[in-house]
Scaffold this motif. Structure first.
Motif, mmCIF file in Angstrom:
data_model
loop_
_atom_site.group_PDB
_atom_site.id
_atom_site.type_symbol
_atom_site.label_atom_id
_atom_site.label_comp_id
_atom_site.label_asym_id
_atom_site.label_seq_id
_atom_site.Cartn_x
_atom_site.Cartn_y
_atom_site.Cartn_z
ATOM 1 N N LEU A 6 0.895 -1.169 0.000
ATOM 2 C CA LEU A 6 0.000 0.000 0.000
ATOM 3 C C LEU A 6 0.922 1.205 0.000
ATOM 4 N N VAL A 7 0.914 1.942 -1.100
ATOM 5 C CA VAL A 7 1.959 2.923 -1.341
ATOM 6 C C VAL A 7 1.505 4.300 -0.862
ATOM 7 N N THR A 8 2.322 4.873 0.020
ATOM 8 C CA THR A 8 1.994 6.161 0.625
ATOM 9 C C THR A 8 3.171 7.117 0.442
ATOM 10 N N ALA A 9 3.121 8.247 1.142
ATOM 11 C CA ALA A 9 4.255 9.161 1.241
ATOM 12 C C ALA A 9 4.708 9.105 2.695
ATOM 13 N N ALA A 51 1.136 -3.757 -6.059
ATOM 14 C CA ALA A 51 1.357 -2.510 -5.319
ATOM 15 C C ALA A 51 0.217 -1.560 -5.685
ATOM 16 N N VAL A 52 -0.391 -0.986 -4.644
ATOM 17 C CA VAL A 52 -1.550 -0.113 -4.848
ATOM 18 C C VAL A 52 -1.198 1.286 -4.367
ATOM 19 N N VAL A 53 -1.178 2.245 -5.278
ATOM 20 C CA VAL A 53 -0.903 3.635 -4.895
ATOM 21 C C VAL A 53 -2.085 4.130 -4.070
ATOM 22 N N ARG A 54 -1.826 4.629 -2.896
ATOM 23 C CA ARG A 54 -2.898 5.102 -2.051
ATOM 24 C C ARG A 54 -2.745 6.570 -1.624
ATOM 25 N N SER A 55 -1.624 6.948 -1.057
ATOM 26 C CA SER A 55 -1.562 8.308 -0.502
ATOM 27 C C SER A 55 -0.190 8.936 -0.747
ATOM 28 N N THR A 56 0.209 8.942 -1.996
ATOM 29 C CA THR A 56 1.493 9.542 -2.391
ATOM 30 C C THR A 56 1.306 11.050 -2.546
ATOM 31 N N TRP A 57 0.857 11.666 -1.474
ATOM 32 C CA TRP A 57 0.370 13.043 -1.540
ATOM 33 C C TRP A 57 1.472 14.078 -1.731
ATOM 34 N N ASP A 58 2.720 13.660 -1.739
ATOM 35 C CA ASP A 58 3.811 14.623 -1.920
ATOM 36 C C ASP A 58 4.385 14.580 -3.335
ATOM 37 N N ALA A 60 3.323 16.007 -6.170
ATOM 38 C CA ALA A 60 3.128 17.115 -7.115
ATOM 39 C C ALA A 60 4.386 17.952 -7.364
ATOM 40 N N PRO A 61 5.156 18.311 -6.341
ATOM 41 C CA PRO A 61 6.358 19.120 -6.620
ATOM 42 C C PRO A 61 7.427 18.359 -7.406
ATOM 43 N N ARG A 62 7.293 17.041 -7.528
ATOM 44 C CA ARG A 62 8.271 16.255 -8.310
ATOM 45 C C ARG A 62 7.529 15.182 -9.095
ATOM 46 N N ARG A 63 6.583 15.682 -9.869
ATOM 47 C CA ARG A 63 5.724 14.782 -10.631
ATOM 48 C C ARG A 63 6.508 13.948 -11.643
ATOM 49 N N ASP A 64 7.507 14.525 -12.301
ATOM 50 C CA ASP A 64 8.252 13.744 -13.292
ATOM 51 C C ASP A 64 8.955 12.566 -12.625
ATOM 52 N N ALA A 65 9.508 12.810 -11.430
ATOM 53 C CA ALA A 65 10.170 11.722 -10.697
ATOM 54 C C ALA A 65 9.145 10.660 -10.310
ATOM 55 N N PHE A 66 7.953 11.102 -9.952
ATOM 56 C CA PHE A 66 6.896 10.158 -9.561
ATOM 57 C C PHE A 66 6.489 9.281 -10.751
ATOM 58 N N VAL A 67 6.304 9.895 -11.900
ATOM 59 C CA VAL A 67 5.897 9.125 -13.079
ATOM 60 C C VAL A 67 7.021 8.160 -13.485
ATOM 61 N N ALA A 68 8.268 8.632 -13.391
ATOM 62 C CA ALA A 68 9.406 7.752 -13.715
ATOM 63 C C ALA A 68 9.454 6.581 -12.730
ATOM 64 N N TRP A 69 9.185 6.881 -11.466
ATOM 65 C CA TRP A 69 9.116 5.815 -10.446
ATOM 66 C C TRP A 69 8.054 4.792 -10.835
ATOM 67 N N ALA A 70 6.866 5.274 -11.181
ATOM 68 C CA ALA A 70 5.761 4.362 -11.511
ATOM 69 C C ALA A 70 6.143 3.492 -12.705
ATOM 70 N N GLU A 71 6.765 4.108 -13.692
ATOM 71 C CA GLU A 71 7.099 3.338 -14.894
ATOM 72 C C GLU A 71 8.172 2.289 -14.587
ATOM 73 N N ALA A 72 9.136 2.644 -13.732
ATOM 74 C CA ALA A 72 10.176 1.667 -13.372
ATOM 75 C C ALA A 72 9.587 0.553 -12.508
ATOM 76 N N VAL A 73 8.833 0.931 -11.485
ATOM 77 C CA VAL A 73 8.274 -0.065 -10.569
ATOM 78 C C VAL A 73 7.251 -0.946 -11.291
ATOM 79 N N GLY A 74 6.535 -0.336 -12.246
ATOM 80 C CA GLY A 74 5.536 -1.086 -13.007
ATOM 81 C C GLY A 74 6.138 -2.232 -13.819
ATOM 82 N N LYS A 75 7.452 -2.198 -14.001
ATOM 83 C CA LYS A 75 8.117 -3.306 -14.703
ATOM 84 C C LYS A 75 8.432 -4.450 -13.736
#
Ligand SMILES: Nc1ncnc2c1ncn2[C@@H]1O[C@H](COP(=O)(O)OP(=O)(O)O)[C@@H](O)[C@H]1O
Ligand SMILES: [Mg+2]
Length: 292
Positions: A6-9, A51-58, A60-75
């Motif tokens: 359960l993925v949080t910040a 893995a279920v994204v739930r409360s990654t509430w932080d 927004a200030p580093r959205r590109d890093a977040f999307v890159a994380w999702a794409e890497a972890v999604g593999k």
């Protein structure tokens, strides 16, 4: 035993009231929950059944890093909602995609970095917010006479390289609130009423989000129909998202012409399980169906 992340910040772990009921519903189905921060480098994502994204509430200030994380972890692991959905949904320009398909969205003027600042001149209150945002971060309402402050706000966001949204302030939110309709695996689960946030004195909780006043609500037939129309467009708009999203929240505000879409939350919406009896169980069942 299969473990589900359960993925949080890190800063949201103790604020996210949905984690505990979801964790116990997963346990009730023989799945082991593990609450982890998305940006914790020690996490071995491949060890999880899902893995279920739930409360990654932080994010927004580093959205590109977040999307890159999702794409890497999604593999490494099945990630929900899937990375293409997270990429599309973390920039509110998705609202323009939905508007182009005939969805009534809050009328929005988009200002890109490098473009001149232009503000409404109809003498009505308006809202300035960044296209990449969460928790009402950098979002403000301006009344007539406050154009100089608004101009400064827009100019600052643009100077930071951020795309800006300017919208009329939909004043019916002051009396009727906002309606958030929660869907689990494509099926309606429950709905909530959120009081207007852009009011004087709203507090920011844990540096993460504006304080909210939430209660349970029964949505109108029109609200249900609009939310379901929005969700039905996803397979067309987001390549790589063939199945209904595991979780979705559709946020609507009333206008003179009926409900309009404020936000479609497919990334890290609070689902308010406490106000939707059985909803944590429904989500756990849907998770089991996907990782089982
Ligand atoms: N155009 C608008 N009219 C009225 N209220 C608005 C408007 N835009 C935003 N708000 C208020 O600000 C809050 C946050 O804006 P929102 O668009 O939901 O972004 P986010 O939740 O991603 O920060 C909303 O819950 C609502 O109370
Ligand atoms: Mg919102």
């Amino acid at each position: 035993m299969k473990t589900v992340a359960l993925v949080t910040a890190a800063a949201a772990r103790d604020l996210d009231e949905d984690l505990a009921p979801l964790a116990s519903s997963l346990e009730g189905r023989g799945l082991e929950p593990a609450v982890v921060a998305w940006d914790d480098p020690r996490v071995a994502w491949g060890d999880f059944a899902g893995a279920v994204v739930r409360s990654t509430w932080d994010y927004a200030p580093r959205r590109d890093a977040f999307v890159a994380w999702a794409e890497a972890v999604g593999k490494e692991v099945r990630l929900f909602n899937p990375p293409p959905v997270l990429r599309w949904n973390t920039d509110k320009r998705y609202l323009a995609d939905l508007a182009a398909r005939g969805i009534p969205v809050v009328p929005t003027r988009w200002i890109l970095p490098g473009q001149p600042v232009s503000l409404p001149e109809d003498g009505a209150p308006f809202v300035v917010k960044p296209a990449i945002s969460a928790g009402a971060w950098d979002t403000a309402r301006y009344a007539p006479g406050e154009e100089a402050r608004a101009h400064h706000h827009v100019a600052r966001l643009l100077a930071e390289g951020r795309t800006v949204m300017v919208q009329p302030y939909l004043g019916r939110v002051d009396t009727s609130g906002e309606t958030g309709l929660v869907y689990v695996d494509g099926a309606f689960s429950h709905a909530i009423r959120k009081g207007a946030i852009l009011r004087p004195g709203t507090r920011v909780v844990g540096g993460l989000y504006a304080e909210e006043r939430i209660e349970a609500r029964v949505p109108t037939t029109r609200e249900r129909a609009l939310a379901e129309r929005v969700l039905s467009l996803l397979p067309d708009l987001v390549p790589g998202a063939p199945e209904p999203p595991l979780y979705a929240r559709v946020d609507l505000i009333p206008s003179e012409c009926g409900p309009v879409l404020l936000e479609l939350e497919l990334t890290e919406p609070s689902l308010f399980h406490a106000l939707g009896p059985g909803s944590a169980g429904r989500l756990a069942r849907a998770i089991e169906g996907r990782v089982g």
